[in-house]
Design an enzyme around this catalytic site. Sequence first.
Site, PDB file in Angstrom:
ATOM      1  N   LYS A   1     -83.133  17.644  85.222  1.00 21.75           N
ATOM      2  CA  LYS A   1     -81.827  17.675  85.886  1.00 21.75           C
ATOM      3  C   LYS A   1     -81.948  17.703  87.407  1.00 21.75           C
ATOM      4  O   LYS A   1     -81.215  18.411  88.102  1.00 21.75           O
ATOM      5  CB  LYS A   1     -80.992  18.861  85.401  1.00 21.75           C
ATOM      6  CG  LYS A   1     -80.951  19.057  83.889  1.00 21.75           C
ATOM      7  CD  LYS A   1     -80.635  17.785  83.149  1.00 21.75           C
ATOM      8  CE  LYS A   1     -79.281  17.238  83.465  1.00 21.75           C
ATOM      9  NZ  LYS A   1     -78.996  15.968  82.739  1.00 21.75           N
TER      10      LYS A   1
ATOM     11  N   GLY B   1     -82.255  14.530  88.989  1.00 15.10           N
ATOM     12  CA  GLY B   1     -82.111  13.128  89.340  1.00 15.10           C
ATOM     13  C   GLY B   1     -83.393  12.346  89.182  1.00 15.10           C
ATOM     14  O   GLY B   1     -83.520  11.244  89.738  1.00 15.10           O
TER      15      GLY B   1
ATOM     16  N   LYS C   1     -87.495   1.342  76.759  1.00 14.23           N
ATOM     17  CA  LYS C   1     -87.398   2.302  77.852  1.00 14.23           C
ATOM     18  C   LYS C   1     -88.554   2.179  78.829  1.00 14.23           C
ATOM     19  O   LYS C   1     -88.381   2.418  80.020  1.00 14.23           O
ATOM     20  CB  LYS C   1     -87.343   3.729  77.289  1.00 14.23           C
ATOM     21  CG  LYS C   1     -86.089   4.033  76.482  1.00 14.23           C
ATOM     22  CD  LYS C   1     -86.078   5.478  76.029  1.00 14.23           C
ATOM     23  CE  LYS C   1     -84.806   5.804  75.254  1.00 14.23           C
ATOM     24  NZ  LYS C   1     -84.776   7.219  74.806  1.00 14.23           N
TER      25      LYS C   1
ATOM     26  N   HIS D   1     -91.790  16.336  79.986  1.00 17.10           N
ATOM     27  CA  HIS D   1     -91.576  17.048  81.252  1.00 17.10           C
ATOM     28  C   HIS D   1     -92.756  17.972  81.553  1.00 17.10           C
ATOM     29  O   HIS D   1     -92.592  19.188  81.737  1.00 17.10           O
ATOM     30  CB  HIS D   1     -90.269  17.849  81.211  1.00 17.10           C
ATOM     31  CG  HIS D   1     -89.039  16.991  81.254  1.00 17.10           C
ATOM     32  ND1 HIS D   1     -88.593  16.357  82.393  1.00 17.10           N
ATOM     33  CD2 HIS D   1     -88.158  16.646  80.272  1.00 17.10           C
ATOM     34  CE1 HIS D   1     -87.496  15.674  82.125  1.00 17.10           C
ATOM     35  NE2 HIS D   1     -87.211  15.821  80.846  1.00 17.10           N
TER      36      HIS D   1
ATOM     37  N   THR E   1     -78.088   5.202  96.124  1.00 19.18           N
ATOM     38  CA  THR E   1     -76.678   5.586  96.147  1.00 19.18           C
ATOM     39  C   THR E   1     -76.570   7.093  95.995  1.00 19.18           C
ATOM     40  O   THR E   1     -77.214   7.689  95.124  1.00 19.18           O
ATOM     41  CB  THR E   1     -75.896   4.887  95.025  1.00 19.18           C
ATOM     42  OG1 THR E   1     -76.086   3.474  95.138  1.00 19.18           O
ATOM     43  CG2 THR E   1     -74.422   5.212  95.107  1.00 19.18           C
TER      44      THR E   1
END
Length: 646
Positions: A236, A238, A263, A290, A497
């Site tokens: 979490k 980004g 993926k 992770h 962005t």
Amino acid sequence: MALPACAVRALGPPLQPEGRAPARTTCPRRHSRVEAELAESPPGSVAASVRAGPPRGVSHGFHSRPLLDEPLKESSSLAGAARAPLFALLSRGRRRRMHDLRRRWDLGSLCRALLTRGLAALGHSLKHVLSAIFSKIFGPLASVGNMDEKSNKLLLALVMLFLFAVIVLQYVCPGTECQLLRLQAFSSPVPDPYRSEDESSARFVPRYNFTRGDLLRKVDFDIKGDDLIVFLHIQKTGGTTFGRHLVRNIQLEQPCECRVGQKKCTCHRPGKRETWLFSRFSTGWSCGLHADWTELTSCVPAVVDGKRDARLRPSRWRIFQILDATSKDRRGSPNTNPGANSPSSSKARNTSKSGKNFHYITILRDPVSRYLSEWRHVQRGATWKASLHVCDGRPPTSEELPSCYTGDDWSGCPLKEFMDCPYNLANNRQVRMLSDLTLVGCYNLSVMPEKQRNKVLLESAKSNLKHMAFFGLTEFQRKTQYLFEKTFNMNFISPFTQYNTTRASSVEINEEIQKRIEGLNFLDMELYSYAKDLFLQRYQFMRQKEHQEARRKRQEQRKFLKGRFLQTHFQSQGQGQGQNPSQNPSQNPNPNANQNLTQNLIQNLTQSPSQKENQENQKQSRGQEQNDGNTSNGTNDYIGSVEKWR
């Protein structure tokens, strides 16, 4: 004026409205009820007298002549007969005024008339103004024939061009935010594209003192060699978006091959079947879901060395084997003090036995926003059960790392229950995943006191973060892109962005809950403050370095142009002397002096400062200081004269 009797007899009797059925009017909804009441009125009443006809001297319609004397058609006679009783009670002047108002207040006619008269007045005024200007400028030519007709055409063309420009401007640039309508857009400089995304000032007051080596991050990344980028993906923050940028948005000689429906992408080196990127979207979760700093630094070198000629997809059993072997090697090393943080050991693990260089990168996020985003993700059913949490060659036991829920997942849990769990790995996740857990005994909390453990973990996370090749912040997407491009000399295709509206921002919490979340993540709060300060200082340092480099290049370009100009000037003088050989030689006793001076001047202007220093040292060793001083003085005088001439 009444018609003659013969004409009346020829036309026949006029049409009269029938008593049993009222004639159809132009507006039946308005007059049907009134006509019905008039038809049902008893004889002798006022309504009956109105129904019988208007009194003597009152007109039947809008005009003064009687209705019976008008030779109307059948439809108009019926309409007039139906309208006559409604206006019979009104005076002649009021009926005329109502007719005029109805005719004048036609909206379409009124708008067309106003628009036509307005344009005509505007054109007339512009014609007079432009004709006055035209007559003052071209007064002597006013006597030419047909000048008025030509000037009228010219003025009309100018007016039409002006109106067309106004219409185009309204379509192309509507609203008040258009830069063309701002006067300061022509005077103010171009805004900084890397301005702070949170609208704060680009300059800040640093809190920590970092050395030049800490701020300067310039990795000589050799994608064709043995260098490897390892992405440490914290939940979490980004990282998914940044990971997609790495495989889909980088300008490469051989871009990553991404197929639809898959993926992972294939990111091979140019001309080789080896990957240059170790991340979720290139090699998958090769070291576990992770994986943190402890797992990656132990797993990646062994995976790359063991799978050098194959794809980086080891099995879970292979991962345990690799980590167990690495932990045994670490236990056998002489430096085994768990309470001492050794950044040098972290640096040493950045290279493998095969000589590959590993460049670790990661992304951090504001702890409160990251914590709320993870809670919302867990609410939707995320568990991360596939995470290995391998440390010191083994995963933690159920006593060392208990679970916060009993079912298959923790979906639908409220925020209070999420915060109340003392074993929740969301607490201080960023510090735990960036620190070396072997320094504190992994997940065994009984190795050292909690206060000492927290201090060691925080210092280890800061040290590892500072020595990483690159790290970015989720709140500063454009600066993250800039620093990555300057660090690895790799450019992205499209800019990043900044998304200020996320799932965490949609969660409304009060001040008490926010303070509790900050208390649960106090180590992450301190680490993020440290990382933000280091990140912004690196950004400012790289920007200043870029400005200095651009200034140095401009100076070198000006020197080069001066040298070219002087070279062309002396060559032209030499050609002129060659064409005039009869010149008195006494006027030029040393013909090679100008040529030697020109060569020294051009060489002095086109050389870099380092080359000049080397030549000056060589000249000093040879004992030519006096001659060099005279030559440099003459060169500087000549440069001054050339600058004055320019």
